[in-house]
Design a protein around this motif. Sequence first.
Motif, mmCIF file in Angstrom:
data_model
loop_
_atom_site.group_PDB
_atom_site.id
_atom_site.type_symbol
_atom_site.label_atom_id
_atom_site.label_comp_id
_atom_site.label_asym_id
_atom_site.label_seq_id
_atom_site.Cartn_x
_atom_site.Cartn_y
_atom_site.Cartn_z
ATOM 1 N N MET A 43 12.120 63.997 55.167
ATOM 2 C CA MET A 43 11.443 65.152 54.571
ATOM 3 C C MET A 43 10.005 65.268 55.097
ATOM 4 S SD MET A 43 11.635 67.649 52.355
ATOM 5 C CE MET A 43 12.579 67.549 50.838
ATOM 6 N N PHE A 44 9.273 64.149 55.075
ATOM 7 C CA PHE A 44 7.889 64.187 55.539
ATOM 8 C C PHE A 44 7.834 64.507 57.038
ATOM 9 C CE2 PHE A 44 6.816 60.964 51.983
ATOM 10 C CZ PHE A 44 6.767 62.002 51.071
ATOM 11 N N SER A 45 8.786 63.960 57.792
ATOM 12 C CA SER A 45 8.807 64.210 59.232
ATOM 13 C C SER A 45 9.077 65.678 59.526
ATOM 14 C CB SER A 45 9.878 63.355 59.902
ATOM 15 O OG SER A 45 9.650 62.002 59.606
ATOM 16 N N LEU A 46 9.953 66.305 58.712
ATOM 17 C CA LEU A 46 10.280 67.718 58.937
ATOM 18 C C LEU A 46 9.110 68.616 58.557
ATOM 19 C CD1 LEU A 46 13.968 67.875 57.656
ATOM 20 C CD2 LEU A 46 13.180 68.187 59.994
ATOM 21 N N LEU A 47 8.316 68.181 57.584
ATOM 22 C CA LEU A 47 7.184 69.006 57.151
ATOM 23 C C LEU A 47 5.973 68.812 58.053
ATOM 24 C CD1 LEU A 47 7.456 68.547 53.280
ATOM 25 C CD2 LEU A 47 7.826 70.659 54.544
ATOM 26 N N MET A 48 5.978 67.732 58.841
ATOM 27 C CA MET A 48 4.793 67.427 59.651
ATOM 28 C C MET A 48 4.438 68.537 60.639
ATOM 29 S SD MET A 48 3.841 64.213 61.982
ATOM 30 C CE MET A 48 4.799 64.993 63.236
ATOM 31 N N PRO A 49 5.413 69.107 61.376
ATOM 32 C CA PRO A 49 5.033 70.184 62.302
ATOM 33 C C PRO A 49 4.450 71.398 61.569
ATOM 34 C CG PRO A 49 7.259 69.423 62.755
ATOM 35 C CD PRO A 49 6.834 68.783 61.471
ATOM 36 N N VAL A 50 4.828 71.580 60.299
ATOM 37 C CA VAL A 50 4.345 72.741 59.543
ATOM 38 C C VAL A 50 2.892 72.541 59.126
ATOM 39 C CG1 VAL A 50 4.754 74.215 57.542
ATOM 40 C CG2 VAL A 50 6.684 73.097 58.672
ATOM 41 N N PHE A 51 2.571 71.369 58.603
ATOM 42 C CA PHE A 51 1.239 71.143 58.036
ATOM 43 C C PHE A 51 0.366 70.241 58.901
ATOM 44 C CE2 PHE A 51 3.941 71.936 54.285
ATOM 45 C CZ PHE A 51 3.262 73.002 53.740
ATOM 46 N N GLY A 52 0.897 69.704 59.993
ATOM 47 C CA GLY A 52 0.142 68.720 60.754
ATOM 48 C C GLY A 52 0.081 67.416 59.986
ATOM 49 N N VAL A 53 -0.650 66.428 60.500
ATOM 50 C CA VAL A 53 -0.773 65.161 59.789
ATOM 51 C C VAL A 53 -1.816 65.341 58.692
ATOM 52 C CG1 VAL A 53 -1.393 62.737 59.970
ATOM 53 C CG2 VAL A 53 -0.101 63.823 61.797
ATOM 54 N N SER A 54 -1.343 65.699 57.493
ATOM 55 C CA SER A 54 -2.287 65.926 56.398
ATOM 56 C C SER A 54 -1.620 65.562 55.080
ATOM 57 C CB SER A 54 -2.717 67.388 56.350
ATOM 58 O OG SER A 54 -1.650 68.182 55.874
ATOM 59 N N VAL A 55 -2.439 65.556 54.033
ATOM 60 C CA VAL A 55 -1.927 65.196 52.712
ATOM 61 C C VAL A 55 -0.960 66.265 52.210
ATOM 62 C CG1 VAL A 55 -3.755 66.271 51.329
ATOM 63 C CG2 VAL A 55 -2.653 64.179 50.524
ATOM 64 N N ALA A 56 -1.056 67.489 52.758
ATOM 65 C CA ALA A 56 -0.163 68.581 52.329
ATOM 66 C C ALA A 56 1.297 68.236 52.604
ATOM 67 C CB ALA A 56 -0.538 69.875 53.038
ATOM 68 N N VAL A 57 1.552 67.477 53.676
ATOM 69 C CA VAL A 57 2.916 67.057 54.009
ATOM 70 C C VAL A 57 3.514 66.287 52.837
ATOM 71 C CG1 VAL A 57 4.242 65.483 55.460
ATOM 72 C CG2 VAL A 57 2.536 66.975 56.494
ATOM 73 N N MET B 27 8.416 78.254 65.115
ATOM 74 C CA MET B 27 9.638 77.452 65.182
ATOM 75 C C MET B 27 9.716 76.669 66.496
ATOM 76 S SD MET B 27 11.534 77.514 62.433
ATOM 77 C CE MET B 27 9.979 77.188 61.617
ATOM 78 N N GLY B 28 8.547 76.541 67.142
ATOM 79 C CA GLY B 28 8.514 75.788 68.388
ATOM 80 C C GLY B 28 8.937 74.349 68.194
ATOM 81 N N ALA B 29 8.579 73.783 67.035
ATOM 82 C CA ALA B 29 8.897 72.383 66.765
ATOM 83 C C ALA B 29 10.407 72.161 66.767
ATOM 84 C CB ALA B 29 8.296 71.961 65.435
ATOM 85 N N LEU B 30 11.143 73.116 66.179
ATOM 86 C CA LEU B 30 12.590 72.960 66.128
ATOM 87 C C LEU B 30 13.215 73.089 67.514
ATOM 88 C CD1 LEU B 30 13.817 74.712 62.865
ATOM 89 C CD2 LEU B 30 13.806 72.290 63.435
#
Lengths: 227, 254
Positions: free
Chosen positions: A79-93, B1-4
């Motif tokens: 779950m955290f790995s999938l959210l990482m591209p969305v929020f970057g490496v941050s507490v939001a993940v 969606m570049g990551a996917l």
Amino acid sequence: MSAESCLAANDWICGTYVRTRSQELVDATVEHVGITVASVVLGLLVAFPLALLARRRGGLAGPVLGLTSVLYTVPSLAMFSLLMPVFGVSVAVVVTGLALYSLTVLVRNILAGLDAVPDEAREAARGMGYGPGRLLFEVELPLALPALLGGIRIAAVSTIALTTVGAIVGYGGLGTLILEGLDSYFKAQVLTASVICVVLAVVADVLLLGAQRLLTPWARVRAREGS
Amino acid sequence: MGALADAWAWLTTGANWAGQNGVWNRLGEHLYLSAVCLALACAIALPVALYLGHIGRGGALAVNLSNGGRAVPTLAVLVLLTLTPLGKHGDLPTIIALVLFAVPPLLTNAYIGMREVDAAVVEAARGMGMSGRQLFGRVELPLAYPLIATGLRSAGVQVVATATLAAMAGGGGLGRVITAGFNTYNTPQVVAGAVLVAALALLVEGVLVAAGRLLDPVRRRTVATSAGPGTGLRTGAGAEVRTGAEAAVEPKAV
């Protein structure tokens, strides 16, 4: 003397460690509690409208519960790995991931609590001229409170344990100390952080149980009459 | 969606699936560890839970165990075990942790399933002259089955998730794909690993749900005599208990 040497001997229990690194432990604990509280509150804010929506349109209840169960099944590291591209490496993940997990229990319990409200109570309120908003907030929600608080309790306790996994992105509260302790083979740090984690979960459980008792005195009366 | 898209590119690169750090090897480790540990946990938890449920004792143990399991962070247990002398024995810390976290859902659900069997049905069976063993095998076990299956599904998902975390403590399994990606700042690999892990968890859950339905001893009769009084005993009282128990019992899989 012997107190000094427990660091050098890499003992599991080390008073010197707790004393010299107390600031680090306090910071990690504060971060841990902060992440947990933010996640459960965010989960509640989303779960509430979701549960109301699912109740209003009966057809949505299945898909909503199904989707939250699917999210619940995804392991936290993924779950955290999938959210990482969305929020970057941050507490939001970490906060977003944990909030998504708490949704399952919260939506289910809010729905169960609202379903359990006796029709007579609803009818009586309507007869007294309550509109839908007042009916929800003054009659149905108070009666659903035990189920809601039960859900918050489960969500809080499991979120405290899961927050540790946030260490993978560097925001795991006490989990970060645990993971660092593994890399440096520092036994006292790992054990101390783990114990604080369990203590936090137990304290949260007891506090929320207390809140449940205080806020729903009628439940106790009924239980006593029942037994 | 570049990551996917990047993750898809990683997944469709044959080289990433081969070799010791490849997906096939890690998937094999993951499935092997999960299956062995789930079987071990069943061998430990089910006899205890079914016996305690049959004699009607030890309820506090069964419930507290699952509450305790929820409060203990899996990562902490994995790291603690790795730092003990057990950590020198390869997969042993992972195996112990996997079994430890699979036991509570199995034990609690099976116990509650046995206890929730309608007392009137048990009375009737006794009145018909059934012995303790017949009562257990012909009445209690079939009626407790749905919750036993729920416990198995919950434990299965838990085991798959815990095996993923084992990678953070230096163990094998698919989690390694993710942690290796983090260590080399390879985001496509992290996302690809996460997709694989999530798919595996959902697949295991789906398979266990389907297997649970297929093997249900009462379901076969339900189909034949739709809504007969015998099935009502379970679907009526049991269904309600089940949703309540699920909300209360099931710990979040890591």
